[in-house]
Design a protein around this motif. Structure first.
Motif, PDB file in Angstrom:
ATOM      1  N   ARG A  17     -20.831  23.575  10.042  1.00 14.38           N
ATOM      2  CA  ARG A  17     -19.706  23.853  10.967  1.00 14.38           C
ATOM      3  C   ARG A  17     -19.100  22.615  11.676  1.00 14.38           C
ATOM      4  O   ARG A  17     -18.517  22.736  12.402  1.00 14.38           O
ATOM      5  N   THR A  18     -19.354  21.574  10.992  1.00 13.07           N
ATOM      6  CA  THR A  18     -18.824  20.183  11.631  1.00 13.07           C
ATOM      7  C   THR A  18     -17.367  20.294  11.273  1.00 13.07           C
ATOM      8  O   THR A  18     -16.995  20.958  10.473  1.00 13.07           O
ATOM      9  N   ARG A  19     -16.666  20.040  12.511  1.00 14.59           N
ATOM     10  CA  ARG A  19     -15.093  20.208  12.464  1.00 14.59           C
ATOM     11  C   ARG A  19     -14.445  18.955  12.322  1.00 14.59           C
ATOM     12  O   ARG A  19     -13.058  18.767  11.995  1.00 14.59           O
ATOM     13  N   PHE A  20     -14.965  17.655  12.529  1.00 14.99           N
ATOM     14  CA  PHE A  20     -14.317  16.455  12.212  1.00 14.99           C
ATOM     15  C   PHE A  20     -15.453  15.548  11.442  1.00 14.99           C
ATOM     16  O   PHE A  20     -16.401  15.360  11.905  1.00 14.99           O
ATOM     17  N   LEU A  63      -1.999  16.852  14.173  1.00 12.87           N
ATOM     18  CA  LEU A  63      -3.217  17.080  13.985  1.00 12.87           C
ATOM     19  C   LEU A  63      -3.497  18.473  14.660  1.00 12.87           C
ATOM     20  O   LEU A  63      -4.496  19.473  14.064  1.00 12.87           O
ATOM     21  N   PRO A  64      -3.346  18.359  15.865  1.00 16.80           N
ATOM     22  CA  PRO A  64      -3.839  19.611  16.741  1.00 16.80           C
ATOM     23  C   PRO A  64      -3.044  21.166  16.022  1.00 16.80           C
ATOM     24  O   PRO A  64      -3.753  21.999  16.020  1.00 16.80           O
ATOM     25  N   GLU A  65      -1.967  21.036  15.620  1.00 17.27           N
ATOM     26  CA  GLU A  65      -1.097  22.121  15.303  1.00 17.27           C
ATOM     27  C   GLU A  65      -1.557  22.355  13.848  1.00 17.27           C
ATOM     28  O   GLU A  65      -2.096  23.688  13.486  1.00 17.27           O
ATOM     29  N   GLU A  66      -1.855  21.524  12.961  1.00 16.64           N
ATOM     30  CA  GLU A  66      -2.525  21.721  11.741  1.00 16.64           C
ATOM     31  C   GLU A  66      -3.958  22.358  11.679  1.00 16.64           C
ATOM     32  O   GLU A  66      -4.396  23.233  10.895  1.00 16.64           O
ATOM     33  N   ALA A  67      -4.832  21.800  12.746  1.00 11.71           N
ATOM     34  CA  ALA A  67      -6.084  22.342  12.731  1.00 11.71           C
ATOM     35  C   ALA A  67      -6.252  23.624  13.368  1.00 11.71           C
ATOM     36  O   ALA A  67      -7.398  24.164  13.268  1.00 11.71           O
ATOM     37  N   SER A  68      -5.279  24.200  14.091  1.00 13.89           N
ATOM     38  CA  SER A  68      -5.331  25.185  14.607  1.00 13.89           C
ATOM     39  C   SER A  68      -4.801  26.680  13.585  1.00 13.89           C
ATOM     40  O   SER A  68      -5.028  27.603  14.098  1.00 13.89           O
ATOM     41  N   ALA A  69      -4.059  26.169  12.703  1.00 13.48           N
ATOM     42  CA  ALA A  69      -3.769  27.137  11.705  1.00 13.48           C
ATOM     43  C   ALA A  69      -4.528  27.613  10.972  1.00 13.48           C
ATOM     44  O   ALA A  69      -5.539  27.275  10.527  1.00 13.48           O
ATOM     45  N   VAL A  78      -8.249  22.674   5.497  1.00 19.46           N
ATOM     46  CA  VAL A  78      -8.831  21.184   5.585  1.00 19.46           C
ATOM     47  C   VAL A  78      -7.514  20.464   6.019  1.00 19.46           C
ATOM     48  O   VAL A  78      -6.324  20.833   5.389  1.00 19.46           O
ATOM     49  N   VAL A  79      -7.717  19.514   6.862  1.00 15.59           N
ATOM     50  CA  VAL A  79      -6.780  18.710   7.361  1.00 15.59           C
ATOM     51  C   VAL A  79      -7.191  17.321   6.929  1.00 15.59           C
ATOM     52  O   VAL A  79      -8.168  16.662   7.405  1.00 15.59           O
ATOM     53  N   LEU A  80      -6.312  16.542   5.957  1.00 13.94           N
ATOM     54  CA  LEU A  80      -6.803  15.314   5.360  1.00 13.94           C
ATOM     55  C   LEU A  80      -6.108  14.334   6.071  1.00 13.94           C
ATOM     56  O   LEU A  80      -4.660  14.098   5.919  1.00 13.94           O
ATOM     57  N   LEU A  81      -6.558  13.183   6.850  1.00 13.71           N
ATOM     58  CA  LEU A  81      -5.865  12.253   7.577  1.00 13.71           C
ATOM     59  C   LEU A  81      -6.098  10.952   6.910  1.00 13.71           C
ATOM     60  O   LEU A  81      -7.255  10.427   6.879  1.00 13.71           O
ATOM     61  N   ARG A  82      -5.108  10.348   6.480  1.00 17.09           N
ATOM     62  CA  ARG A  82      -5.099   8.873   5.776  1.00 17.09           C
ATOM     63  C   ARG A  82      -5.105   7.880   6.600  1.00 17.09           C
ATOM     64  O   ARG A  82      -4.313   7.961   7.684  1.00 17.09           O
ATOM     65  N   ASP A  83      -5.737   6.655   6.207  1.00 15.49           N
ATOM     66  CA  ASP A  83      -5.627   5.349   6.932  1.00 15.49           C
ATOM     67  C   ASP A  83      -5.826   5.622   8.712  1.00 15.49           C
ATOM     68  O   ASP A  83      -5.280   4.977   9.411  1.00 15.49           O
ATOM     69  N   ALA A  84      -6.838   6.243   8.814  1.00 17.79           N
ATOM     70  CA  ALA A  84      -7.235   6.680  10.290  1.00 17.79           C
ATOM     71  C   ALA A  84      -7.799   5.476  11.074  1.00 17.79           C
ATOM     72  O   ALA A  84      -8.647   4.445  10.325  1.00 17.79           O
ATOM     73  N   ALA A  85      -7.308   5.345  12.246  1.00 17.10           N
ATOM     74  CA  ALA A  85      -7.898   4.015  12.898  1.00 17.10           C
ATOM     75  C   ALA A  85      -8.085   4.540  14.627  1.00 17.10           C
ATOM     76  O   ALA A  85      -7.929   5.715  14.843  1.00 17.10           O
ATOM     77  N   ASP A  86      -8.124   3.546  15.567  1.00 15.78           N
ATOM     78  CA  ASP A  86      -8.625   3.969  16.888  1.00 15.78           C
ATOM     79  C   ASP A  86      -7.305   4.700  17.289  1.00 15.78           C
ATOM     80  O   ASP A  86      -7.482   5.481  18.204  1.00 15.78           O
ATOM     81  N   ASP A 101     -11.022  26.767  13.128  1.00 14.70           N
ATOM     82  CA  ASP A 101     -12.353  26.288  12.428  1.00 14.70           C
ATOM     83  C   ASP A 101     -11.998  25.413  11.316  1.00 14.70           C
ATOM     84  O   ASP A 101     -12.645  25.090  10.468  1.00 14.70           O
ATOM     85  N   SER A 102     -10.892  24.667  11.140  1.00 15.76           N
ATOM     86  CA  SER A 102     -10.452  23.977  10.305  1.00 15.76           C
ATOM     87  C   SER A 102     -11.410  22.486   9.987  1.00 15.76           C
ATOM     88  O   SER A 102     -11.886  22.077  11.448  1.00 15.76           O
ATOM     89  N   LEU A 103     -11.396  21.680   8.849  1.00 14.50           N
ATOM     90  CA  LEU A 103     -12.114  20.751   8.991  1.00 14.50           C
ATOM     91  C   LEU A 103     -11.309  19.645   8.604  1.00 14.50           C
ATOM     92  O   LEU A 103     -10.349  19.534   7.983  1.00 14.50           O
ATOM     93  N   VAL A 104     -11.196  18.677   9.640  1.00 13.52           N
ATOM     94  CA  VAL A 104     -10.459  17.459   9.716  1.00 13.52           C
ATOM     95  C   VAL A 104     -10.956  16.361   9.234  1.00 13.52           C
ATOM     96  O   VAL A 104     -12.306  16.021   9.665  1.00 13.52           O
ATOM     97  N   ILE A 105     -10.695  15.697   8.007  1.00 14.11           N
ATOM     98  CA  ILE A 105     -11.229  14.680   7.531  1.00 14.11           C
ATOM     99  C   ILE A 105     -10.597  13.520   7.639  1.00 14.11           C
ATOM    100  O   ILE A 105      -9.300  13.476   7.063  1.00 14.11           O
ATOM    101  N   ALA A 106     -11.015  12.223   8.271  1.00 12.96           N
ATOM    102  CA  ALA A 106     -10.293  11.319   8.334  1.00 12.96           C
ATOM    103  C   ALA A 106     -10.604  10.299   7.475  1.00 12.96           C
ATOM    104  O   ALA A 106     -11.862   9.994   7.407  1.00 12.96           O
TER     105      ALA A 106
END
Length: 336
Positions: A17-20, A63-69, A78-86, A101-106
């Motif tokens: 159930r990891t979310r990120f 991200l919040p909007e997509e993760a709650s959809a 799944v929400v896939l985020l490219r080139d993630a940084a601080d 319960d979306s999984l965000v993958i950065a």
């Protein structure tokens, strides 16, 4: 949660159930492979717009909007985020505060140990961090041999050592080399040193390696000449930068040995697989010049250059050339 190397495959097969999940590191091909592989495993496909959303770093506010959809038709989104940084940490925090319960993958680059994004992923109760590093010098030969063996292709011991020395540092470069060798083997199913010369020295790879060696050794004129030849012979600028990243990773190991008291010559002699004899003088010279802080700065510069090459309107050949010459000029000013 920090996922240890031995646990990575098990976690990717079932993240629970990891979310990120943050997948990062200097091996960009392995980062992409693991990130997209996990997304496909959860969503079932990378082409279903109802199950997956892909965002660039500058779109992180979504991200919040997509993760709650909710996923249309059921299942986990799944929400896939490219080139993630601080800079994206606040948006990721907001996404995890939603009820979905979306999984965000950065997917990120070579994040420093002090990175806020790394710290967040390692400490948050619903998050995980996976580091992706290129196979070290000692592992490249056995990894290539194993890939060929699985395909029923045998490689002589001398050929393995030479091939490993010519491979780029990234996992993707190793797999690409294996695929090319397997195709070249055809029905013969056995390769020797001559075959390595035929397959792994095409598309400007010899000039590419010469350019990188000269740059790290501080020979500006030779680096400029060799990178020009490599580009003229068809070497891709991004490929040159990725091989450069592999050599910088190997140079960190040599710098560590030198810092512990070994001479540059002894450090290079102990490297596994052994450095190809034609390259040894340049590698010894580089090992005597570079220290870890400067190498880390060079890695960051090469990663930025790779990203810049992919931007709309960029001139990759110029970016690649400027990067190598900049490193060559820096190395030339370092006193041995």
């Amino acid at each position: 949660m920090k996922i240890e190397t031995r646990q990575v495959e098990r976690f990717l097969a079932d993240p629970g159930r990891t979310r990120f999940v943050l997948i990062y590191g200097p091996d960009s091909s392995l980062v992409a492979e693991r990130g997209r592989g996990l997304a496909r495993r959860i969503a079932g496909s990378l082409d279903d717009p109802f199950r997956i959303a892909e965002l660039d770093a500058d779109q992180a506010e979504r991200l919040p909007e997509e993760a709650s959809a909710q996923a249309f038709g059921g299942g986990r989104r799944v929400v896939l985020l490219r080139d993630a940084a601080d800079k994206q940490v606040p948006f990721i925090e907001s996404a995890l505060e939603t009820r979905g319960d979306s999984l965000v993958i950065a997917m990120g680059g070579d994040l420093a140990a002090r990175s806020k994004l790394r710290a967040f992923a390692e400490k948050h109760a619903e998050a995980a961090a996976i580091a992706c590093y290129p196979p070290d010098g000692a592992a490249r030969g056995p990894a290539l041999e194993a890939a060929l063996r699985d395909a029923g292709v045998a490689l002589s011991r001398d050929a393995i050592a030479v091939a490993a020395g010519r491979l780029g540092g990234e996992t993707g470069a190793l797999r690409d080399a294996a695929e090319r060798l397997i195709l070249y083997a055809g029905t013969e199913r056995k390769l020797d040193l001559a075959d390595i010369d035929a397959v792994l020295d095409d598309q400007g790879s010899a000039s590419m390696q010469d350019a990188i060696d000269a740059a790290l050794a501080g020979d500006v004129k030779a680096a400029d000449h060799a990178v020009g030849l490599a580009l003229d012979e068809g070497a891709a600028p991004v490929a040159i930068l990725r091989v450069l990243l592999g050599e910088l990773s190997a140079l960190r190991l040599l710098a560590d040995a030198v810092a512990k008291g070994a001479s540059a010559r002894d450090a290079v002699a102990a490297r596994r697989p052994p450095v190809f004899f034609r390259r040894q003088a340049a590698v010894i010279k580089a090992a005597g010049r570079w220290r870890e802080p400067a190498i880390i700065a060079a890695i960051e510069r090469a990663l930025r250059a790779e990203a810049d090459c992919k931007r709309t309107g960029a001139v990759p050949e110029a970016i690649c050339r400027q990067t190598l010459l900049g490193l060559a000029q820096r190395a030339s000013k370092i006193r041995q």
